[in-house]
Design an enzyme around this catalytic site. Structure first.
Site, PDB file in Angstrom:
ATOM      1  N   SER A   7      10.434 -55.003  11.630  1.00  0.00           N
ATOM      2  CA  SER A   7      10.502 -54.869  10.163  1.00  0.00           C
ATOM      3  C   SER A   7      10.268 -56.211   9.467  1.00  0.00           C
ATOM      4  CB  SER A   7      11.827 -54.242   9.722  1.00  0.00           C
ATOM      5  OG  SER A   7      12.901 -55.136   9.863  1.00  0.00           O
ATOM      6  N   ASN A   8      10.647 -57.309  10.113  1.00  0.00           N
ATOM      7  CA  ASN A   8      10.360 -58.619   9.511  1.00  0.00           C
ATOM      8  C   ASN A   8       8.873 -58.968   9.601  1.00  0.00           C
ATOM      9  OD1 ASN A   8      12.819 -60.084   8.424  1.00  0.00           O
ATOM     10  ND2 ASN A   8      13.595 -59.237  10.357  1.00  0.00           N
ATOM     11  N   ASN A 101      12.137 -69.127  13.260  1.00  0.00           N
ATOM     12  CA  ASN A 101      12.890 -67.958  13.713  1.00  0.00           C
ATOM     13  C   ASN A 101      13.749 -67.444  12.566  1.00  0.00           C
ATOM     14  OD1 ASN A 101      14.075 -66.100  15.639  1.00  0.00           O
ATOM     15  ND2 ASN A 101      15.911 -67.363  15.539  1.00  0.00           N
ATOM     16  N   HIS A 103      17.300 -65.393  11.726  1.00  0.00           N
ATOM     17  CA  HIS A 103      18.577 -65.059  12.362  1.00  0.00           C
ATOM     18  C   HIS A 103      19.496 -64.397  11.333  1.00  0.00           C
ATOM     19  CE1 HIS A 103      21.786 -65.349  15.276  1.00  0.00           C
ATOM     20  NE2 HIS A 103      22.584 -65.756  14.296  1.00  0.00           N
TER      21      HIS A 103
HETATM   22  C1  GRF Z   1      16.503 -59.203  12.723  1.00  0.00           C
HETATM   23  O1  GRF Z   1      17.818 -58.906  12.356  1.00  0.00           O
HETATM   24  C2  GRF Z   1      16.314 -60.674  12.929  1.00  0.00           C
HETATM   25  O2  GRF Z   1      17.094 -61.452  12.068  1.00  0.00           O
HETATM   26  C3  GRF Z   1      16.761 -60.846  14.356  1.00  0.00           C
HETATM   27  O3  GRF Z   1      16.294 -59.705  15.033  1.00  0.00           O
HETATM   28  C4  GRF Z   1      16.166 -58.648  14.104  1.00  0.00           C
HETATM   29  C5  GRF Z   1      14.750 -58.162  14.177  1.00  0.00           C
HETATM   30  O4  GRF Z   1      14.519 -57.034  13.375  1.00  0.00           O
HETATM   31  N1  GRF Z   1      16.262 -62.083  14.929  1.00  0.00           N
HETATM   32  P1  GRF Z   1      13.037 -56.535  13.140  1.00  0.00           P
HETATM   33  O5  GRF Z   1      12.435 -56.296  14.538  1.00  0.00           O
HETATM   34  O6  GRF Z   1      12.297 -57.591  12.386  1.00  0.00           O
HETATM   35  O7  GRF Z   1      13.161 -55.261  12.377  1.00  0.00           O
END
Ligand code: GRF
Length: 198
Positions: A7-8, A101, A103
């Site tokens: 999703s990010n 990254n 977090h």
């Molecule tokens: C997110 O909560 C990010 O902060 C962490 O892993 C998760 C990844 O979520 N590092 P997505 O795959 O981007 O939905």
């Protein structure tokens, strides 16, 4: 680079499509074959590359292979968007101060896995998201962007994670924008702006 639902990654794809982020995603690499992030990349017309972390003589060999693929595509900034492997020296050395990254906590609180549950267990009233440069030490490089969210009494890991995720999707494109504009320097363990920005 992704290991999960992506999703990010999607937040970056959307920000580029909306004109909020001036960047090109050269490739999306995952160590997990069926990661949702690879599917999102394909749907957006971005090259999606699966490279298993298994079967290499050493961790360093795997990291060297990643660095080779990224360099071959002239990548300038490596974005870890839910990439669940520790980044080793070969990759760090290939991209000095150029790996970021995201977090789901306000570092240096609650590094590592299950950051949202760690925050709940500790009883903090505020948590949030950190986007930071990747260094040899897990979740502890210079901070690019942080955003906070409240923690409420009846939160579960899921409700808190969902609230943080909304801020993640804003913070990640902002942090990438800030990195790509080049108006920053590293001062000790601080990343400081040398011009206007986030
Ligand atoms: C997110 O909560 C990010 O902060 C962490 O892993 C998760 C990844 O979520 N590092 P997505 O795959 O981007 O939905």
């Amino acid at each position: 680079m992704v290991s999960g639902r992506g999703s990010n990654l999607q937040a970056l794809i959307d920000a580029i499509a909306d004109g909020r982020l001036d960047a090109t995603i050269a490739v999306v690499i995952s160590n997990i074959e069926d990661a949702g992030g690879l599917e999102r990349a394909r749907a957006a017309g971005i090259e999606a590359l699966y490279i298993s972390h298994r079967g290499w003589p050493s961790r360093d060999d795997y990291d060297r292979a990643l660095a080779r693929e990224l360099r071959a595509r002239d990548v300038g900034l490596v974005c870890l968007a839910g990439y669940m492997r520790v980044v080793g020296m070969p990759l760090l050395a290939a991209f000095p101060n150029a790996i970021v990254n995201i977090h789901p906590a306000l570092l240096p609180s609650f590094p590592g896995l299950h950051a949202q549950q760690q925050a709940l267990d500790h009883g903090v009233k505020v948590s949030g998201v950190t986007v930071h440069l990747v260094t040899a030490e897990l979740d502890s490089g210079p901070i690019i962007v942080q955003r906070s969210v409240p923690v409420v009494d009846d939160d579960t890991e899921e409700t808190l994670a969902a609230r943080i995720l909304v801020e993640e999707h804003r913070a990640f494109p902002d942090a990438v924008t800030a990195m790509l504009d080049g108006r920053w320097k590293i001062d000790g363990r601080r990343l400081v702006r040398t011009g206007p920005g986030v």
